[in-house]
Each structure stands twice: as C-alpha cells, then as structure tokens.
Design an enzyme around this catalytic site. Structure first.
Site, PDB file in Angstrom:
ATOM      1  NE  ARG A 181      -3.802   0.222   2.326  1.00 17.57           N
ATOM      2  CZ  ARG A 181      -3.704   1.375   2.824  1.00 17.57           C
ATOM      3  NH1 ARG A 181      -2.636   1.628   3.870  1.00 17.57           N
ATOM      4  NH2 ARG A 181      -4.381   2.346   2.999  1.00 17.57           N
TER       5      ARG A 181
ATOM      6  CB  SER B 271      40.243 -11.789 -15.593  1.00 18.40           C
ATOM      7  OG  SER B 271      41.472 -11.582 -14.783  1.00 18.40           O
TER       8      SER B 271
ATOM      9  CE  LYS C 163      38.326 -16.226 -14.104  1.00 22.87           C
ATOM     10  NZ  LYS C 163      38.168 -16.023 -12.400  1.00 22.87           N
TER      11      LYS C 163
ATOM     12  CG  ASN D 227      35.053 -13.735 -14.239  1.00 24.00           C
ATOM     13  OD1 ASN D 227      35.593 -14.906 -13.981  1.00 24.00           O
ATOM     14  ND2 ASN D 227      36.108 -12.704 -14.260  1.00 24.00           N
TER      15      ASN D 227
ATOM     16  NE  ARG E 224       7.252  14.506  12.975  1.00 20.46           N
ATOM     17  CZ  ARG E 224       7.378  15.651  12.770  1.00 20.46           C
ATOM     18  NH1 ARG E 224       6.495  16.688  13.377  1.00 20.46           N
ATOM     19  NH2 ARG E 224       8.524  16.136  12.183  1.00 20.46           N
TER      20      ARG E 224
END
Length: 411
Positions: free
Chosen positions: A174, A274, A280, A282, A314
C-alpha cells in the site's frame, strides 16, 4: 546517477535520487496547496512546478543539517519563488515529516512500478525455459553432491515460483499519504478549517487529507508518523525480490563453472573479463545479483530497527535513519532487477552437457531408486517416468499454470 562502489547502479536511472526526492516533495506541497485552495481555505493556488530543481540540491542539502531534514529550506525556497497571495499558504498545516514520508512513498511507488515490469519480463523468460526444458534431464544436487535425476525445467520452475512470489509481495503493498501535522493530530488543519468557517473542522481536515491523497494517487490513511509498517513492508518486499534473484543467480554461477558448464550467461562485448587472465569469462551478472541479495537483508533490518525505536509522536533519529537506507535498498533492488532480467533473457542451456553429466553419474543418481526397489521388492522405474524424475513434470506444469495466469493478468 553513477556509483563506483556499486557497479551497475546506473541501471536504476533516476529512481530515488536526490532530484527525484526533491520533485516528489514539491509534488506533495503542490497537492496540499491545491487541496487547501480547492476547499476555500487558501485564498489562491500557485504553480510550484519547476520552482526548485537539481541546481538547488547542494544548497538544500547543506541547509538540511540545521533542521535535520530538507523540508524547512525547501518550503522557504518555494515561498520565496512562488510569490503572490498563495505563497504564505505553502506547507500550511503540514509538518516536515508529512512531506518527507509522502515523498518517500511516491519514490517507492515509482520503484515498485519498475520492479513489477522487470518481474513480468523475468517470469516470461523463465516460463519459456521451463517449457522448453520440461523433459531435459540433469543431475540433481543436494548439499553440493549428486542426488537423484531432475529436469532443468523443474529448476527453472523453482526460480519462476520465487519470481512470482516476489511479484505477489510487491502487488500487496500500500502507498499511503502522510498528513498528520505537528504531532499527528492535524491540529493546525483543524484550526485553519475552523477559522475559515467550517461547520465541522475535524471532518474538513480529514477531507483535505483525502483530497491530497487523491491528487497524488495515494491511499488515504490515518497519520502514521510512528507506525512504520508502510516502510518495513516495502523493505521486506524488496528483500523478497533480491532473495528470489539471489537464489537463481547462485544456481547459474554454480552451473556455469567450467567443470559443470551446463548453463552460461548471455555474452556481451567486454563482459566477464579479467584484468590478469585473458581466458576468463566470469558470470558477472550472477555475481552482481548475488551481491545485491547479500546486501539487502541488513538494510531491511535497519528499517525494522528504526520502526521499533520510533518513539513519542515523532521519532528522534529512527525516522531519519530510514531515508538513505530505503534509498539504497530501492536502487540496489532496481539494479538487480535489471541485471536478472538480462541474465534470464539470454541464458544459454547446454542440454547435451546436462545429459552427459547425468549419464556419467548414473550410479549415484539411481541409488535412491535401487534402495526403494530393495525395500518394496518392486522396480521403482516401473512406477514413474523411466528417466527417474518422478513428479517433476507435474510440478513444472503447476508453476507454469500459475505463471500463465500472472502473465495474462499483467499483459
């Protein structure tokens, strides 16, 4: 917006930036002034659009320290630049927390809308994967070891169920307005309405709050200055998203290991390289999504801690701790949503490699079936799919039915 400390942050765009929050606070002031004018309390309205912009952010940020929040300086700026009879009525009847909270809700609503769009795309990609690989047998793994045969369709369906859970959590949020005045009693608004001749100033104050909510597209709600469920629910929903994405990203990272090589991330120029090892590739998207999943829960925990320490009428510090925490959590979640969407849209599945791995591990993968056969005296293979995947197909179909309903409802 860019952030060297959080690669990919630019994917979140303008969500929850200082500029977005400033616009949202100005929108709140505009909606409230329009409500006052519409009720005949303020003598006139003024157009506040564009009176404060990105160029004002440094000065407003510096001034915010003196009052503990940016609203005081913003109100002074808007009154000065608006001029005319309406200027003195800007912010009249509100308190700083009303503006801050409502503006945060507006920023959160924008973030959630973006996330829900990304989740729809993710669900579509996963539904296609689950259908295409409903019968793609692979080695199931438990506690890192081979267990029993499963299908990649079942794995994708599990990811899909998490994405659908996350979408459902976001859909239940909400987004309420905050109009409580100095101590949550709307006392100034009641006094203003009474001074302007309202026969029932309390009802008039409630009507003003409702009108402001309508103008902003938010829900009307009693003041919630120290009732912070709106904020904690948002944080929890964001973590539900990152949990779902972290789980699938962890699976992709494992399955893309060279010694497994059953899936691979979508290729892109320069991605996954890399600085030292040119061979590589990754799984960078999975790595960054997992990063978000690891970092998100502590941020939501901070929101809960702030909620628990929201004292008096508050809060003194607990409320202030929410803003940057929520901003960081929201932007990181939006970034991870985009990265996950890209990951799933281009995920490559090597069904042949899956089949080869499953065949090579046949002795281990059929151990349970042999144990069942020894216990019952019957061949377990005669009481289910010959590939040993049990009810996997039916489980995939159940998730796909749920996904189809979701995608149709959110087309």
């Amino acid at each position: 917006m860019t952030d060297l400390f959080w690669p990919g942050d630019e994917r979140a765009g303008d969500l929850f930036t200082g500029g977005a929050w400033l616009r949202a606070m100005a929108d709140v002031e505009q909606a409230w002034l329009d409500a006052l004018a519409g009720a005949g309390i303020a003598p006139a309205r003024a157009d506040l659009a564009g009176l404060a912009g990105p160029g004002d952010l440094p000065a407003l940020a510096r001034a915010a320290e003196d009052g503990g929040n940016p609203v005081i300086a913003l109100v002074g700026l808007l009154r000065e630049r608006a001029g005319g009879p309406a200027a003195a009525w800007i912010h009249r009847g509100l308190t700083s927390q009303d503006v801050v909270d409502t503006a945060l809700v507006l920023c959160a609503r924008d973030t959630v809308a973006r996330l829900r769009a990304d989740l729809r795309h993710q669900a579509g990609s996963l539904a296609r994967l689950a259908r295409a690989h409903r019968g793609t047998v692979m080695a199931g793994r438990t506690l890192t070891q081979h267990a029993v045969p499963v299908t990649f369709g079942l794995k994708a369906a599990g990811w899909l169920a998490g994405v659908l859970d996350a979408a459902g959590t976001l859909g239940r949020l909400r987004f309420p307005v905050q109009v409580g005045g100095a101590a949550g009693t709307r006392s100034a608004v009641v006094a203003l309405a009474g001074a302007r001749g309202s026969a029932d100033p309390v009802a008039a104050a409630e009507a003003l709050a409702g009108d402001a909510a309508r103008r902003l597209g938010l829900a009307a709600d009693p003041p919630w200055h120290t009732r912070r469920a709106t904020v904690t629910a948002l944080g929890d929903a964001l973590v539900t998203c990152t949990d779902a994405w972290g789980r699938l990203a962890a699976d992709v990272a494992v399955l893309s290991r060279p010694e497994i090589a059953e899936v691979s991330e979508p290729a892109a120029d320069g991605r996954g390289g890399s600085s030292a090892m040119p061979h590589k590739r990754n799984p960078v998207l999975s790595v960054l999504v997992r990063r978000a999943a690891l970092a998100a829960p502590p941020l939501a925990s901070t929101l809960h801690l702030a909620s628990a320490l929201a004292v008096d009428e508050r809060p003194d510090g607990a409320w202030h701790a929410e803003w940057a925490t929520l901003r960081t959590l929201a932007r990181r979640t939006a970034t991870a949503a985009s990265q996950t969407r890209e990951l799933l849209a281009g995920l490559t599945v090597d069904a042949d490699r899956m089949a080869a791995t499953a065949a090579g591990a046949r002795e281990a993968l059929t151990a349970e079936a042999r144990a069942v056969a020894a216990f019952t005296g019957a061949d377990a293979a005669g009481h289910g799919p010959p590939d040993g995947t049990g009810a996997a197909g039916a489980l995939v179909d159940a998730v796909l039915d749920r996904a189809d309903r979701f995608l149709e409802a959110h087309a």
